[in-house]
Design a protein around this motif. Sequence first.
Motif, short mmCIF file in Angstrom:
data_model
loop_
_atom_site.label_atom_id
_atom_site.label_comp_id
_atom_site.label_asym_id
_atom_site.label_seq_id
_atom_site.Cartn_x
_atom_site.Cartn_y
_atom_site.Cartn_z
N LYS A 42 39.10 1.11 -20.38
CA LYS A 42 39.33 0.03 -21.33
C LYS A 42 38.00 -0.37 -21.97
N ILE A 43 38.11 -0.88 -23.19
CA ILE A 43 36.90 -1.25 -23.93
C ILE A 43 36.74 -2.77 -23.91
N MET A 44 35.50 -3.20 -23.71
CA MET A 44 35.26 -4.66 -23.72
C MET A 44 33.92 -4.95 -24.39
N TYR A 45 33.72 -6.22 -24.74
CA TYR A 45 32.44 -6.62 -25.33
C TYR A 45 31.34 -6.50 -24.28
N THR A 46 30.24 -5.86 -24.66
CA THR A 46 29.12 -5.71 -23.74
C THR A 46 28.61 -7.07 -23.26
N LYS A 47 28.61 -8.03 -24.18
CA LYS A 47 28.14 -9.37 -23.83
C LYS A 47 29.01 -10.00 -22.74
N GLU A 48 30.33 -9.82 -22.91
CA GLU A 48 31.25 -10.39 -21.91
C GLU A 48 31.08 -9.69 -20.57
N LEU A 49 30.84 -8.37 -20.65
CA LEU A 49 30.61 -7.59 -19.42
C LEU A 49 29.36 -8.11 -18.71
#
Lengths: 293, 325
Positions: A42-49
């Motif tokens: 799944k793809i997520m925002y790097t910042k959120e990660l």
Amino acid sequence: MALKDLFTKNQVKKKKYATIPTEAAKNDVPEGIMTKCPSCKKIMYTKELSKNVKVCLHCEHHFPMNSKERIASFIDEGSFQELNENMISGNPLQFPGYLEKLEADRQKTSLNEAVITGIGTVGGHKIVTAIMDSTFRMGSMGSVVGEKITLAIEKADELSVPFIIFTASGGARMQEGALSLMQMAKTSVALKKFSNHGGLIISIMTHPTTGGVSASFASLGDFNFAEPGALIGFAGRRVIEQSIREKLPEDFQTAEFLLKHGQLDAIISRLDLVEKITDILDIHQPRGEITWQ
Amino acid sequence: MAVELEFERPIIELRKKITELKEFTKNADVDLSSEIQKLEGRLAKLEEDIYENIKPWDRVQIARHPERPTTLDYISFLFENFFECHGDRTFADDEAIVGGIAKFKGLPVTVIGHQRGKDTKENIRRNFGMPHPEGYRKALRLMKQADKFRRPIICFIDTKGAYPGKAAEERGQSEAIARNLFEMAGLHVPVICIVIGEGGSGGALALGVGNRIYMLENSTYSVISPEGAAAILWKDAAHAKTAAETMKITAPDLKGLGVIDEIIPEIKGGAHKDVKKQAEEIEKILTASLKELLHLSEEELIADRYNRFRTIGEYGLINDLLSVN
């Protein structure tokens, strides 16, 4: 053509990391704005990660964390004081190309060596910590790594505070030969002395912890923990497969495998790490009279 | 038949020629004594040349010689009444490590060492001298017993390394080695370690945290085998010969780096040429070393071992580097 398209579609899926680089991202955010989880895809925002201490928002896959991110996520804000940050490796064997490799990694990582050591607090408890960084020479242990860890153990001894080590290492630093092997002994004798004085040792093994590091301080905690999915072992998987001539199980040498075989106290998710370690530091009672109420 | 090593071939060939000539003079009626004498002079010089300038890779070959004396060979020459003790009390008896109690010139001691086999059958039984965790745990059990009864400990190191196997990992190879390093640091008795063959990585070091570390002249001690280093660093195991030189694995190299204390001289061509004589060389240094260490108190012994390892390593400060540039 239509049939071929079907196959191409499948191939695209196999790609491990999908990042969408923009002009700004190319300049400021080298990893890109988005990150794809290698585990659940799944793809997520790097910042959120990053905000989620680099744990996948969907499947809790633990992304590798470097030493600076570790300090930021684990040590109480503003409490970290680095020790011996200026120590760097020489070239004791006159190994061809070694100094250049070190210099390249110093440039690449802006670290001086594969471990950061320092004093700080966790949940208000003062501790000394050593945090290995696998981005520098694969976290391999040479004279400097051994020396900095030993000095950190001695500092914990001097201050009578717990010693917490985060391991991440491919093993011994080949280019320092037997000197790197002897760092296993050096760190271990220092831990023994600290332990005899009643010092608390907590080892947290992160991905990967192998070879000489797993066969010395990583395994010598009063508490031995690991992060989920971390690779931990003495010999390399391929070496073992060659020597026993059989295929090894999928989970071989993972944190989960070690827990099952009695080698770990627990696997701790990074999301709970500060809380769990604070609990242990709370329960911990330094040697002396037992006090109750 | 004795196994010939590559670098010794010129000596062996010349020796053969001399023997042939001697045979010939015996049978035929000619006097070749002056020629023979000349050749013998050349042989002596050749021997000197070859054995005095022995290369790291030649030493690796001697260290791996199938007839190289093992722990049990030396035990039979050096100790009286060796009594072997088996098992780790938990899982099994690992025959890749032997250990027990004995007397050294009347002094009660504990002796532990890696044990290779002499032939294929014994090698299978002893896993080619490559221990599993239970081997290290047996060694530790015997060391703790020695500590309790105040017996000095003598360790012989001779292994290619800890066994890289599935079962070994399941039972905690890493922990077993780490535990030995940690616990050896706290022993209240003299600990003397002698590398007699190959000292392979953590599997060797697990018997190697001593007050004194000695190496036989042609033994090796390294973080990885020359073949392994070549495979990792040059992606080609054929560079093993270069790796043997670069990795600094011989006794003279390691004495220079401060990893070992003394080199025990070997007889010409290697320990396998005369085990009894080699044992006598070991006996000399063991006697001297024990005499010295038995003067130390328990605390002094622990501090001595701590300092022994505390000082190993080479490093600088970033400012020094900047000032060089």
